[in-house]
Design a protein around this motif. Structure first.
Motif, PDB file in Angstrom:
ATOM      1  N   ALA A   1       1.110   5.832  -5.024  1.00 20.92           N
ATOM      2  CA  ALA A   1       1.386   6.035  -3.606  1.00 20.92           C
ATOM      3  C   ALA A   1       2.874   5.873  -3.311  1.00 20.92           C
ATOM      4  O   ALA A   1       3.463   6.650  -2.553  1.00 20.92           O
ATOM      5  CB  ALA A   1       0.561   5.061  -2.769  1.00 20.92           C
ATOM      6  N   LYS A   2       3.480   4.868  -3.922  1.00 23.64           N
ATOM      7  CA  LYS A   2       4.907   4.616  -3.710  1.00 23.64           C
ATOM      8  C   LYS A   2       5.763   5.766  -4.214  1.00 23.64           C
ATOM      9  O   LYS A   2       6.810   6.089  -3.639  1.00 23.64           O
ATOM     10  CB  LYS A   2       5.303   3.312  -4.415  1.00 23.64           C
ATOM     11  CG  LYS A   2       6.751   2.899  -4.175  1.00 23.64           C
ATOM     12  CD  LYS A   2       7.048   1.568  -4.854  1.00 23.64           C
ATOM     13  CE  LYS A   2       8.498   1.148  -4.613  1.00 23.64           C
ATOM     14  NZ  LYS A   2       8.803  -0.155  -5.282  1.00 23.64           N
ATOM     15  N   LYS A   3       5.306   6.420  -5.292  1.00 21.75           N
ATOM     16  CA  LYS A   3       6.062   7.518  -5.885  1.00 21.75           C
ATOM     17  C   LYS A   3       5.798   8.864  -5.215  1.00 21.75           C
ATOM     18  O   LYS A   3       6.340   9.879  -5.641  1.00 21.75           O
ATOM     19  CB  LYS A   3       5.750   7.619  -7.376  1.00 21.75           C
ATOM     20  CG  LYS A   3       6.366   6.507  -8.195  1.00 21.75           C
ATOM     21  CD  LYS A   3       6.269   6.822  -9.675  1.00 21.75           C
ATOM     22  CE  LYS A   3       7.142   5.869 -10.472  1.00 21.75           C
ATOM     23  NZ  LYS A   3       7.200   6.243 -11.897  1.00 21.75           N
ATOM     24  N   GLY A   4       4.946   8.878  -4.201  1.00 20.99           N
ATOM     25  CA  GLY A   4       4.778  10.107  -3.437  1.00 20.99           C
ATOM     26  C   GLY A   4       3.414  10.745  -3.471  1.00 20.99           C
ATOM     27  O   GLY A   4       3.177  11.741  -2.767  1.00 20.99           O
ATOM     28  N   THR A   5       2.501  10.211  -4.272  1.00 23.76           N
ATOM     29  CA  THR A   5       1.131  10.737  -4.256  1.00 23.76           C
ATOM     30  C   THR A   5       0.481  10.395  -2.916  1.00 23.76           C
ATOM     31  O   THR A   5       0.588   9.272  -2.433  1.00 23.76           O
ATOM     32  CB  THR A   5       0.292  10.125  -5.392  1.00 23.76           C
ATOM     33  OG1 THR A   5       0.908  10.425  -6.652  1.00 23.76           O
ATOM     34  CG2 THR A   5      -1.123  10.686  -5.395  1.00 23.76           C
ATOM     35  N   ASN A   6      -0.179  11.382  -2.320  1.00 16.02           N
ATOM     36  CA  ASN A   6      -0.900  11.174  -1.072  1.00 16.02           C
ATOM     37  C   ASN A   6      -2.240  10.524  -1.414  1.00 16.02           C
ATOM     38  O   ASN A   6      -3.164  11.195  -1.863  1.00 16.02           O
ATOM     39  CB  ASN A   6      -1.106  12.518  -0.363  1.00 16.02           C
ATOM     40  CG  ASN A   6      -1.793  12.371   0.977  1.00 16.02           C
ATOM     41  OD1 ASN A   6      -1.673  11.338   1.647  1.00 16.02           O
ATOM     42  ND2 ASN A   6      -2.530  13.390   1.388  1.00 16.02           N
ATOM     43  N   VAL A   7      -2.351   9.199  -1.230  1.00 10.74           N
ATOM     44  CA  VAL A   7      -3.562   8.461  -1.602  1.00 10.74           C
ATOM     45  C   VAL A   7      -4.403   8.205  -0.356  1.00 10.74           C
ATOM     46  O   VAL A   7      -3.925   7.623   0.619  1.00 10.74           O
ATOM     47  CB  VAL A   7      -3.220   7.123  -2.293  1.00 10.74           C
ATOM     48  CG1 VAL A   7      -4.504   6.389  -2.677  1.00 10.74           C
ATOM     49  CG2 VAL A   7      -2.361   7.368  -3.533  1.00 10.74           C
ATOM     50  N   ILE A   8      -5.665   8.650  -0.406  1.00 10.73           N
ATOM     51  CA  ILE A   8      -6.579   8.513   0.733  1.00 10.73           C
ATOM     52  C   ILE A   8      -7.817   7.745   0.275  1.00 10.73           C
ATOM     53  O   ILE A   8      -8.482   8.129  -0.691  1.00 10.73           O
ATOM     54  CB  ILE A   8      -6.983   9.886   1.289  1.00 10.73           C
ATOM     55  CG1 ILE A   8      -5.738  10.663   1.726  1.00 10.73           C
ATOM     56  CG2 ILE A   8      -7.958   9.724   2.458  1.00 10.73           C
ATOM     57  CD1 ILE A   8      -5.996  12.108   2.086  1.00 10.73           C
ATOM     58  N   PHE A   9      -8.106   6.652   0.968  1.00 12.02           N
ATOM     59  CA  PHE A   9      -9.225   5.773   0.624  1.00 12.02           C
ATOM     60  C   PHE A   9     -10.333   5.966   1.658  1.00 12.02           C
ATOM     61  O   PHE A   9     -10.145   5.711   2.844  1.00 12.02           O
ATOM     62  CB  PHE A   9      -8.719   4.326   0.611  1.00 12.02           C
ATOM     63  CG  PHE A   9      -9.744   3.283   0.238  1.00 12.02           C
ATOM     64  CD1 PHE A   9     -10.990   3.611  -0.272  1.00 12.02           C
ATOM     65  CD2 PHE A   9      -9.437   1.939   0.385  1.00 12.02           C
ATOM     66  CE1 PHE A   9     -11.905   2.647  -0.616  1.00 12.02           C
ATOM     67  CE2 PHE A   9     -10.348   0.950   0.048  1.00 12.02           C
ATOM     68  CZ  PHE A   9     -11.587   1.306  -0.455  1.00 12.02           C
ATOM     69  N   VAL A  10     -11.484   6.438   1.192  1.00 10.23           N
ATOM     70  CA  VAL A  10     -12.667   6.614   2.043  1.00 10.23           C
ATOM     71  C   VAL A  10     -13.680   5.545   1.629  1.00 10.23           C
ATOM     72  O   VAL A  10     -14.336   5.691   0.599  1.00 10.23           O
ATOM     73  CB  VAL A  10     -13.267   8.026   1.862  1.00 10.23           C
ATOM     74  CG1 VAL A  10     -14.518   8.193   2.727  1.00 10.23           C
ATOM     75  CG2 VAL A  10     -12.235   9.106   2.188  1.00 10.23           C
ATOM     76  N   PRO A  11     -13.817   4.440   2.364  1.00  7.72           N
ATOM     77  CA  PRO A  11     -14.672   3.335   1.916  1.00  7.72           C
ATOM     78  C   PRO A  11     -16.140   3.736   1.787  1.00  7.72           C
ATOM     79  O   PRO A  11     -16.630   4.644   2.475  1.00  7.72           O
ATOM     80  CB  PRO A  11     -14.487   2.285   3.023  1.00  7.72           C
ATOM     81  CG  PRO A  11     -13.198   2.641   3.677  1.00  7.72           C
ATOM     82  CD  PRO A  11     -13.117   4.133   3.610  1.00  7.72           C
ATOM     83  N   GLY A  12     -16.842   3.019   0.906  1.00  5.97           N
ATOM     84  CA  GLY A  12     -18.277   3.211   0.733  1.00  5.97           C
ATOM     85  C   GLY A  12     -19.043   1.980   1.155  1.00  5.97           C
ATOM     86  O   GLY A  12     -18.504   1.090   1.814  1.00  5.97           O
ATOM     87  N   ASN A  13     -20.305   1.899   0.756  1.00  4.43           N
ATOM     88  CA  ASN A  13     -21.126   0.766   1.178  1.00  4.43           C
ATOM     89  C   ASN A  13     -20.758  -0.519   0.439  1.00  4.43           C
ATOM     90  O   ASN A  13     -20.855  -1.617   0.995  1.00  4.43           O
ATOM     91  CB  ASN A  13     -22.610   1.077   0.986  1.00  4.43           C
ATOM     92  CG  ASN A  13     -22.947   1.613  -0.392  1.00  4.43           C
ATOM     93  OD1 ASN A  13     -22.452   2.678  -0.778  1.00  4.43           O
ATOM     94  ND2 ASN A  13     -23.779   0.911  -1.131  1.00  4.43           N
TER      95      ASN A  13
END
Length: 279
Positions: A77-89
């Motif tokens: 993420a710091k290096k520029g990757t678009n990181v998206i976290f979609v939580p689960g149960n």
């Protein structure tokens, strides 16, 4: 192949991984770490059950490899990757932070991803379409405990198989595919997700939750499940042209020359060749 130095990485436009279950002994954290270090993407989706809060409440388990996985994602993420976290149960406590960003990681409940070829794919974990989770949470906890017992047996059994020179074999995957009720459950889950995509007017859906990697057409809707990092060690990936494929840890690691070390994320290399196992 274009090389610029230290080691090869496999590049994708997008990677989806889910059901890592960090915080459990069943998590294949070492192989996951190798996968993360051997791949790069513009966008990385973490599609739920990344950290297993259910198990951590029962018994604390967190070794250095699990730490390294988290640090590697943060570094991406710091290096520029678009990181998206979609939580689960299993990491549902993170849902209180929906629509917030932490350390370059965006937390979202669900969202639509547009592929390079213009297809609109709904991305969510999928647990709310699981009748057991939605209607009888206590039963889900019982099932989770039984699953943990099966995984522990599976580890012992496969240690014996490895000493005997035999390949890995998954008892829980076998049961899922052979037990009639389990097969019916998986089909109903997939159909429910496809119906949701149809209702929202998108071309397909990308999810996790049931630990069964799959890409298939369901009455005109593209259903994609990225699998897990407990058994299948799989991810869903998108190439530069928008093609979606399933890859495994084995595929990625065998795409890298054996004499090159895995671990340095600073290389700038692209591998040619087909590594997808499903289309």
């Amino acid at each position: 192949m274009h090389k610029t130095g230290k080691r090869d990485v496999t590049r994708f436009r997008t990677i989806w991984i889910s059901d890592l279950h960090l915080g459990t002994s069943g998590c294949q954290a070492a192989k996951l770490l190798e996968f993360l270090r051997a791949t790069e993407s513009e966008t990385l989706y973490l599609v739920g059950d990344i950290i297993d809060g259910w198990q951590l409440k029962r018994r604390w388990y967190w070794d250095q490899t699990h730490n390294n996985v988290v640090q590697t994602v943060l570094k991406k993420a710091k290096k520029g990757t678009n990181v998206i976290f979609v939580p689960g149960n299993h990491d549902e406590s993170i849902r209180q932070f929906i629509d917030l960003d932490f350390g370059g990681i965006k937390v979202r409940d669900e969202l639509v991803h547009t592929t390079a070829d213009g297809r609109r794919m709904l991305v969510l974990h999928g647990d709310r379409f699981d009748g057991v989770i939605a209607c009888a949470k206590w039963l889900a906890y019982v099932g989770d405990s039984l699953y943990t017992v099966i995984l522990k047996f599976n580890q012992v059994f496969n240690n014996w198989r490895a000493r005997a020179g035999l390949p890995y074999w998954s008892l829980s995957q076998y049961l899922k595919l052979k037990v009639k009720n389990a097969v019916s459950y998986i089909t109903q889950f997939e159909d429910a997700l496809a119906d949701e995509a149809r209702r929202k007017g998108v071309d397909g859906i990308i999810c996790g939750h049931i630990h069964k990697p799959e890409i298939r057409d369901i009455n005109g809707i593209l259903y994609c499940n990225d699998g897990d990092w407990v058994e299948s060690l799989s991810a869903l990936v998108e190439d530069a042209q928008g093609q979606l494929s399933l890859v495994t840890w084995h595929d990625i690691m065998h795409a890298i020359p054996a004499n090159l070390p895995v671990g340095d994320m600073d290389a700038d290399v692209e591998i040619d060749g087909e590594i997808s196992i499903a289309v």
